[in-house]
Design an enzyme around this catalytic site. Sequence first.
Site, PDB file in Angstrom:
ATOM      1  N   SER A  14      61.604  55.297  46.358  1.00  0.00           N
ATOM      2  CA  SER A  14      61.724  54.629  45.076  1.00  0.00           C
ATOM      3  C   SER A  14      62.489  55.552  44.135  1.00  0.00           C
ATOM      4  CB  SER A  14      60.343  54.263  44.515  1.00  0.00           C
ATOM      5  OG  SER A  14      59.466  55.369  44.511  1.00  0.00           O
ATOM      6  N   GLU A  16      63.699  56.568  39.921  1.00  0.00           N
ATOM      7  CA  GLU A  16      63.409  56.480  38.494  1.00  0.00           C
ATOM      8  C   GLU A  16      64.678  56.739  37.679  1.00  0.00           C
ATOM      9  OE1 GLU A  16      59.687  58.068  36.841  1.00  0.00           O
ATOM     10  OE2 GLU A  16      60.957  59.287  35.511  1.00  0.00           O
ATOM     11  N   ASP A 108      53.362  61.154  25.487  1.00  0.00           N
ATOM     12  CA  ASP A 108      53.335  62.279  24.552  1.00  0.00           C
ATOM     13  C   ASP A 108      54.036  61.886  23.265  1.00  0.00           C
ATOM     14  OD1 ASP A 108      52.085  64.142  26.336  1.00  0.00           O
ATOM     15  OD2 ASP A 108      53.991  64.264  27.415  1.00  0.00           O
ATOM     16  N   PHE A 220      62.533  71.562  32.020  1.00  0.00           N
ATOM     17  CA  PHE A 220      61.642  70.456  32.369  1.00  0.00           C
ATOM     18  C   PHE A 220      60.352  70.994  32.978  1.00  0.00           C
ATOM     19  CE2 PHE A 220      65.321  67.217  33.186  1.00  0.00           C
ATOM     20  CZ  PHE A 220      65.468  67.047  31.826  1.00  0.00           C
ATOM     21  N   HIS A 270      59.384  59.461  45.747  1.00  0.00           N
ATOM     22  CA  HIS A 270      59.885  58.908  44.490  1.00  0.00           C
ATOM     23  C   HIS A 270      60.890  59.899  43.905  1.00  0.00           C
ATOM     24  CE1 HIS A 270      59.690  56.350  40.906  1.00  0.00           C
ATOM     25  NE2 HIS A 270      59.575  57.434  40.166  1.00  0.00           N
TER      26      HIS A 270
END
Length: 292
Positions: A14, A16, A108, A220, A270
């Site tokens: 999958s 994103e 957040d 990140f 993912h």
Amino acid sequence: MPAYHNAGHRPEISFEFFPAKTKEGHVALLETARNLASLSPSFMSVTYGAGGSTQERTLETLSDMASELSVPLAGHLTCVGASKDEVHKVAQAYWDAGIKHILALRGDPPPVNGKPTAFQPHPQGYKSACELVKGLKKLAPFKISVAAYPETHPQAISSEADIDNLKRKFDAGADQAITQFFFSPEAFLKFRDKLSKIGVDKAVIPGILPISNAEQAWKFATICGAAVPKELRDLFEGVDEYPAVRTRLAAAIADRICQTLRSEGVEHFHFYTLNKSAASTSLSLLLGRHLS
């Protein structure tokens, strides 16, 4: 030589994406989605900005993808700065657009002066991802994914408390979890073992981040609490100045992680695409997927 799994059962994949900020970026994003759709992913998801800041662009992106792709789509949804009614309106918009899968996240709040701020629930809003999952399940029969943190959420008081929180989300009705990215496959495997010991038997999908920019990836990692092994930092030292080398190196590192997890029985990956297709396509092919 690693054992590639090109025959027999193929793992699920999958992808994103995040909403583009410009019209040109949106066009490029749709082209990337078309390219990755040819790999027949289980689903493709689009993120929701801090405090719901990309709400309209997220819906627009999903709607445009839905109009031309046959791949199942998932929309992110947070409860930051929104009442329950406002959250429900977004969820209803997803449902009306044919988006039956939601990644339910506490979310957040937007940073202040570049620094993260503490989550404060809206007075009429959901107080946690667990509450959000319960609310969405009552609203419509969505498929619900939630977030998981192999190396513990940065705001969790302990790894045990973080795992308990994930279990509560499953108990509330979540169907599966997708992890934050990590650079050590052992981190995911240990996390999976801990979940198994407390009786969690729902799918936990590893999130994989191909390193498209080393400096950005380390930032990140700091924000989300993912450890960066020293040897990995050393390996990418100065490589951002040589994009072609970086691309090959990033693919090799991510493939090593995937193949290790594959050998331990992981059946779904993912990919955090950062709206680029090359790395995710290469990794999917190495996992035995085929372009259609």
